[in-house]
Design a protein around this motif. Structure first.
Motif, PDB file in Angstrom:
ATOM      1  N   TRP A 129     -25.222   7.582 -24.491  1.00 58.73           N
ATOM      2  CA  TRP A 129     -25.349   7.256 -23.074  1.00 58.73           C
ATOM      3  C   TRP A 129     -25.512   8.498 -22.214  1.00 58.73           C
ATOM      4  O   TRP A 129     -26.060   8.414 -21.106  1.00 58.73           O
TER       5      TRP A 129
ATOM      6  N   CYS B 198     -29.165   9.028 -21.876  1.00 53.79           N
ATOM      7  CA  CYS B 198     -29.895   7.981 -21.155  1.00 53.79           C
ATOM      8  C   CYS B 198     -29.889   8.195 -19.644  1.00 53.79           C
ATOM      9  O   CYS B 198     -30.631   7.503 -18.932  1.00 53.79           O
TER      10      CYS B 198
ATOM     11  N   CYS C  50     -24.327  -1.836 -19.671  1.00 48.53           N
ATOM     12  CA  CYS C  50     -24.773  -0.519 -19.198  1.00 48.53           C
ATOM     13  C   CYS C  50     -23.847   0.016 -18.111  1.00 48.53           C
ATOM     14  O   CYS C  50     -23.563   1.220 -18.072  1.00 48.53           O
TER      15      CYS C  50
ATOM     16  N   GLN D  43     -20.487   1.377 -19.693  1.00 50.71           N
ATOM     17  CA  GLN D  43     -20.715   2.540 -20.548  1.00 50.71           C
ATOM     18  C   GLN D  43     -21.155   3.751 -19.740  1.00 50.71           C
ATOM     19  O   GLN D  43     -20.774   4.887 -20.050  1.00 50.71           O
ATOM     20  N   LEU D  44     -21.937   3.523 -18.678  1.00 53.43           N
ATOM     21  CA  LEU D  44     -22.384   4.642 -17.852  1.00 53.43           C
ATOM     22  C   LEU D  44     -21.241   5.215 -17.030  1.00 53.43           C
ATOM     23  O   LEU D  44     -21.167   6.430 -16.805  1.00 53.43           O
TER      24      LEU D  44
END
Length: 359
Positions: free
Chosen positions: A196, A199, A233, A236-237
């Protein structure tokens, strides 16, 4: 000697008065005193007089599962390690628990109502699969509406997701409390196969660094679902960037779609992104990857008509085109949209609605 002594008489109230009016007033006062004492005795609670023990009603648990009989988890069942990609998911199993008596905590209600192991209950709380709603006390309406000033039963409050075990142990569970437990939450194993940190595209310095760009991976939803708040997302971000505040999802992509999305670090930034999307200031471009050859020409599919409540809504795509869907009584229920390629503009068949999409 041999004479019997008289029996003792019951004590009685004697009023010695010489005036008849005074005797009448004393008699009325005596009647009022007797009535007052009997009324006080009648107000005594029934439980004190009968001394009956309270009824210990067990919690009621209703099970929802599309499979009969439902697959009850074993005592050693655990959510970890996460299932691998391609594993057959378990069918949804939901427990609806209602408290028939007061419980010292919501955790006690969850233990007795579900019968699940202590380890599994902790894992379900951590992943966000446990919800709690407590009854609202009767309250009166606002003073400006005196015609509606009667006490109203509030019913159940809004259900809240329980994400902390300590909060669950300290939350009260009075009679009528409701808990919902998703025993087999939806899983997204692709969440643990992504780096992550790599990303993150950018963190905007404008507006006090309120925007975060993300290259969304495929197989992971954007935000939390009703039974899983971890494998998404957003969550996790937040952990990858070690943010003190929660992120706000502004642009969304499907779980199976990958691409660039923008998240906001404040509600004002989220409103700005949504306004830009509504004004068409931000444009989206999709690229479709196919595993096989797509022929050039009309592409038919069947879809339901627009809803009566929302006439401006787009028709819902359901399945591939089938002649049986538009014949007989089903013709009023279905319509066929014909997508014509820009290189082949053929005439749509009868009883169809044509929609030209130039790509």
């Amino acid at each position: 000697e041999g004479a019997l002594s008289p029996l003792p008489r019951k004590p009685r109230l004697e009023v010695a008065c010489t005036c008849s009016r005074t005797r009448r007033y004393a008699f009325v006062a005596l009647l009022q005193l007797v009535a007052l004492s009997s009324a006080q005795r009648s107000k005594a609670p029934v439980g004190r007089r009968l001394l009956k023990p309270p009824v210990q009603a067990p919690p009621r648990c209703e099970v929802y599962c599309p499979v009969d009989p439902p697959p009850v988890p074993s005592a050693t069942f655990s959510l970890w390690p996460a299932p691998a990609k391609g594993d057959t998911p378990s069918p949804p199993l939901i427990y609806h628990i209602t408290a028939g008596r007061p419980f010292p905590s919501a955790l006690a209600l969850l233990r007795e109502g579900s019968g699940l192991s202590e380890r599994l209950l902790g894992e379900l709380v951590d992943i966000g699969a446990v919800w709690l709603a407590t009854p609202i006390a009767p309250r009166r309406r606002k003073a400006e509406t005196p015609q509606r000033g009667r006490a109203q039963d509030g019913g159940l409050g809004r259900a809240a997701r329980m994400t902390d075990r300590e909060d669950l142990a300290s939350a009260a569970a009075p009679t009528g409390s409701y808990m919902r437990v998703h025993v087999y939450p939806r899983r997204y194993p692709a969440t643990y196969q992504v780096d992550w940190q790599s990303c993150v595209l950018s963190v905007s310095a404008a507006f006090d660094r309120q925007f975060v760009g993300l290259d969304k991976p495929a197989g992971v939803p954007m935000s939390a679902c009703i039974d899983n708040r971890v494998e998404c997302c957003k969550h996790q971000l937040e952990h990858a960037l070690d943010l003190p505040l929660d992120l706000h999802v502004a642009g969304r992509l499907d779980a199976c779609t990958t691409g660039c999305v923008v998240l906001a670090r404040s509600p004002a930034a989220a409103l700005a992104i949504n306004a830009a999307l509504a004004a068409r200031e931000i444009k989206k471009r999709y690229r479709v990857l196919s595993t096989g050859h797509v022929p050039v020409g009309p592409v038919r599919h069947a879809s339901r008509r627009k809803s009566k409540r929302h006439p401006d809504a787009k028709p819902t795509l359901l399945r591939a085109y089938d002649e049986r869907l538009v014949t007989g009584a089903a013709q009023s229920e279905w319509q066929v949209r014909v997508l014509l390629d820009s290189l082949s503009l053929s005439t749509p068949p009868p009883h169809t609605h044509s929609h030209t999409r130039r790509g």
